[in-house]
Scaffold this motif. Structure first.
Motif, PDB file in Angstrom:
ATOM      1  N   THR A  61       7.081  92.472  36.385  1.00 23.35           N
ATOM      2  CA  THR A  61       7.161  93.736  37.105  1.00 23.35           C
ATOM      3  C   THR A  61       7.577  94.864  36.179  1.00 23.35           C
ATOM      4  O   THR A  61       6.996  95.962  36.209  1.00 23.35           O
TER       5      THR A  61
ATOM      6  N   TRP B 143       5.357  98.197  35.178  1.00 19.59           N
ATOM      7  CA  TRP B 143       5.947  99.514  35.389  1.00 19.59           C
ATOM      8  C   TRP B 143       5.954 100.314  34.088  1.00 19.59           C
ATOM      9  O   TRP B 143       5.604 101.495  34.077  1.00 19.59           O
TER      10      TRP B 143
ATOM     11  N   VAL C 249       9.223  86.871  37.030  1.00 18.63           N
ATOM     12  CA  VAL C 249       8.701  87.866  37.963  1.00 18.63           C
ATOM     13  C   VAL C 249       9.254  89.247  37.627  1.00 18.63           C
ATOM     14  O   VAL C 249       8.517  90.241  37.595  1.00 18.63           O
TER      15      VAL C 249
END
Length: 160
Positions: free
Chosen positions: A143, A147, A139
């Motif tokens: 992420t 980003w 995860v």
């Protein structure tokens, strides 16, 4: 999943999930449509001019109503696209005609892959602390990747 859905046959489960997503999508559409009507006189004006709503509106302008259908197979875009359709005051019958196939797809995916994935994660977390570490790492990596891509795109377009 709520306990009252657990024992349902597959067809009834899909129908129940369809009703849930249909009601949620319609509520989002109508809330955004109502907010757009009075935005200049309320605090919603800033949200309606947010980057997320502008992205959803741009997708609708570029690709048309099939974006509504496809948005149900994404994470995070569905609500924005439904709201953008309301803000853009897309006629209700056109919006609903594009929304229904997406609701069906979402219900089927949720009743099959979505539930299986959820229980696989629960079982992994319950069975091994290392599985929890791997899931959290995945995860975090996902992420960080999203980003980094967004940051690179902003820099390439001259925005900060």
């Amino acid at each position: 999943m709520p306990s009252f859905l657990e024992g349902l046959p597959f067809g009834w489960l899909v129908l129940a999930l369809f009703v849930v997503v249909f009601c949620r999508a319609q509520a989002t559409y109508w809330a955004a449509r109502g907010a757009a009507a009075g935005a200049s006189r309320s605090r919603w004006g800033r949200w309606l001019d947010s980057a997320a709503v502008r992205r959803g509106s741009a997708l609708l302008a570029r690709w048309g109503l099939p974006v509504v259908t496809v948005s149900f197979l994404t994470v995070g875009l569905q609500t924005i696209v439904n709201a953008a359709a309301g803000v853009a005051r897309v006629p209700w019958w056109r919006y609903t005609a594009a929304m229904v196939p997406g609701c069906v797809a979402w219900a089927v995916v949720s009743a099959t892959i979505g539930i299986a994935l959820f229980w696989a994660v629960v079982a992994a977390l319950a069975g091994s602390p290392w599985a929890a570490v791997v899931i959290v790492a995945l995860v975090l990596a996902g992420t960080a990747s999203v980003w980094a891509v967004r940051r690179r795109r902003r820099r390439a377009s001259g925005l900060r």
